[in-house]
Write a protein that holds these residues in place. Sequence first.
Motif, mmCIF file in Angstrom:
data_model
loop_
_atom_site.group_PDB
_atom_site.id
_atom_site.type_symbol
_atom_site.label_atom_id
_atom_site.label_comp_id
_atom_site.label_asym_id
_atom_site.label_seq_id
_atom_site.Cartn_x
_atom_site.Cartn_y
_atom_site.Cartn_z
ATOM 1 N N ARG A 1 0.837 -1.198 0.000
ATOM 2 C CA ARG A 1 0.000 0.000 0.000
ATOM 3 C C ARG A 1 0.870 1.245 0.000
ATOM 4 O O ARG A 1 1.833 1.369 0.737
ATOM 5 C CB ARG A 1 -0.908 0.003 1.225
ATOM 6 N N LEU A 2 0.484 2.240 -0.850
ATOM 7 C CA LEU A 2 1.183 3.522 -0.942
ATOM 8 C C LEU A 2 0.396 4.590 -0.197
ATOM 9 O O LEU A 2 -0.805 4.448 0.035
ATOM 10 C CB LEU A 2 1.336 3.931 -2.417
ATOM 11 N N ALA A 3 1.055 5.671 0.141
ATOM 12 C CA ALA A 3 0.389 6.769 0.843
ATOM 13 C C ALA A 3 -0.637 7.449 -0.058
ATOM 14 O O ALA A 3 -1.627 8.013 0.412
ATOM 15 C CB ALA A 3 1.417 7.789 1.331
ATOM 16 N N SER A 4 -0.444 7.371 -1.348
ATOM 17 C CA SER A 4 -1.351 8.048 -2.287
ATOM 18 C C SER A 4 -2.570 7.204 -2.650
ATOM 19 O O SER A 4 -3.441 7.680 -3.391
ATOM 20 C CB SER A 4 -0.585 8.412 -3.559
ATOM 21 N N ASP A 5 -2.699 5.967 -2.178
ATOM 22 C CA ASP A 5 -3.843 5.122 -2.510
ATOM 23 C C ASP A 5 -5.104 5.677 -1.864
ATOM 24 O O ASP A 5 -5.088 6.156 -0.729
ATOM 25 C CB ASP A 5 -3.610 3.683 -2.036
ATOM 26 N N THR A 6 -6.242 5.605 -2.589
ATOM 27 C CA THR A 6 -7.501 6.192 -2.123
ATOM 28 C C THR A 6 -8.456 5.171 -1.528
ATOM 29 O O THR A 6 -9.489 5.554 -1.001
ATOM 30 C CB THR A 6 -8.207 6.895 -3.303
ATOM 31 N N ALA A 7 -8.127 3.906 -1.577
ATOM 32 C CA ALA A 7 -8.997 2.875 -1.009
ATOM 33 C C ALA A 7 -8.986 2.996 0.510
ATOM 34 O O ALA A 7 -8.039 3.507 1.097
ATOM 35 C CB ALA A 7 -8.512 1.501 -1.424
ATOM 36 N N PRO A 8 -10.066 2.524 1.179
ATOM 37 C CA PRO A 8 -10.090 2.562 2.652
ATOM 38 C C PRO A 8 -8.899 1.804 3.239
ATOM 39 O O PRO A 8 -8.338 0.917 2.608
ATOM 40 C CB PRO A 8 -11.402 1.876 3.007
ATOM 41 N N TRP B 1 -8.676 -0.491 5.422
ATOM 42 C CA TRP B 1 -8.886 -1.914 5.659
ATOM 43 C C TRP B 1 -8.919 -2.737 4.372
ATOM 44 O O TRP B 1 -8.984 -3.957 4.400
ATOM 45 C CB TRP B 1 -10.188 -2.134 6.431
ATOM 46 N N GLN B 2 -8.842 -2.060 3.182
ATOM 47 C CA GLN B 2 -9.025 -2.747 1.904
ATOM 48 C C GLN B 2 -7.786 -2.581 1.025
ATOM 49 O O GLN B 2 -7.222 -1.492 0.941
ATOM 50 C CB GLN B 2 -10.247 -2.176 1.187
ATOM 51 N N CYS B 3 -7.386 -3.637 0.315
ATOM 52 C CA CYS B 3 -6.260 -3.589 -0.614
ATOM 53 C C CYS B 3 -6.681 -2.821 -1.854
ATOM 54 O O CYS B 3 -7.700 -3.140 -2.475
ATOM 55 C CB CYS B 3 -5.825 -5.007 -0.996
ATOM 56 N N PRO B 4 -5.927 -1.789 -2.276
ATOM 57 C CA PRO B 4 -6.284 -1.017 -3.468
ATOM 58 C C PRO B 4 -6.156 -1.835 -4.753
ATOM 59 O O PRO B 4 -6.808 -1.539 -5.745
ATOM 60 C CB PRO B 4 -5.286 0.140 -3.476
ATOM 61 N N ALA B 5 -5.330 -2.874 -4.774
ATOM 62 C CA ALA B 5 -5.099 -3.629 -6.007
ATOM 63 C C ALA B 5 -6.159 -4.697 -6.253
ATOM 64 O O ALA B 5 -6.735 -4.775 -7.332
ATOM 65 C CB ALA B 5 -3.723 -4.286 -5.962
ATOM 66 N N CYS B 6 -6.445 -5.526 -5.249
ATOM 67 C CA CYS B 6 -7.388 -6.630 -5.473
ATOM 68 C C CYS B 6 -8.723 -6.426 -4.774
ATOM 69 O O CYS B 6 -9.674 -7.157 -5.039
ATOM 70 C CB CYS B 6 -6.767 -7.963 -5.051
ATOM 71 N N GLY B 7 -8.829 -5.460 -3.864
ATOM 72 C CA GLY B 7 -10.094 -5.134 -3.229
ATOM 73 C C GLY B 7 -10.469 -6.004 -2.048
ATOM 74 O O GLY B 7 -11.535 -5.836 -1.473
ATOM 75 N N VAL B 8 -9.649 -6.934 -1.653
ATOM 76 C CA VAL B 8 -9.970 -7.804 -0.534
ATOM 77 C C VAL B 8 -9.602 -7.096 0.773
ATOM 78 O O VAL B 8 -8.685 -6.278 0.813
ATOM 79 C CB VAL B 8 -9.248 -9.165 -0.667
ATOM 80 N N ALA B 9 -10.341 -7.438 1.828
ATOM 81 C CA ALA B 9 -10.031 -6.868 3.139
ATOM 82 C C ALA B 9 -8.746 -7.509 3.657
ATOM 83 O O ALA B 9 -8.538 -8.708 3.517
ATOM 84 C CB ALA B 9 -11.181 -7.114 4.112
ATOM 85 N N TYR B 10 -7.858 -6.693 4.242
ATOM 86 C CA TYR B 10 -6.563 -7.203 4.701
ATOM 87 C C TYR B 10 -6.721 -8.349 5.697
ATOM 88 O O TYR B 10 -6.047 -9.369 5.591
ATOM 89 C CB TYR B 10 -5.745 -6.071 5.342
#
Length: 169
Positions: free
Chosen positions: A15-22, A24-33
């Motif tokens: 995860r990068l600081a610039s990612d906009t996903a919540p 608790w959620q992975c910005p790449a695959c969308g699954v909850a950590y």
Amino acid sequence: MYITPKRCARCRYERLASDTAPDWQCPACGVAYNKAEDALNVRPVGVRVVPPSRRSKRFVCFAIALIVIGGLYAVQHRQHAPAARIATAQPEVLMYATSWCGYCAKARAFFAQHGISYVEIDVERDARAEHLNRLLGGGGIPTILVGKDELVHGFDEQALSRLLGPWMR
């Protein structure tokens, strides 16, 4: 204070600081950590891991030894088998003959009795066949060509048996 970035357990995305996903959620695959981490650490309920016993180790060693010995036997058996039996296809058999020749009739009967397939060429009906028969060194009939290089002049049952033995019934 330094915070280590989150890495997805499923797709390994960091995860990068610039990612906009919540958070608790992975910005790449969308699954909850937490779900991805839990899925990797799941162990079936009621199943216990049992170390192999000495008896099962002996069985595995015995099975491997049988396989190796069987393989060595097969290799040894194949090496001692005659080369003619390894070949599967019968060589082409051409017989230059005439309809009235008694030896040609014996050759036909020999081929029929032993299940040998052959092609008969009548030298009286085809002038080219007679010429080819003479080129092969056959002045008489039958002249039998087995494969591409084995020639039998006249009806010679021993020579034909030697050449066609593996394919005879």
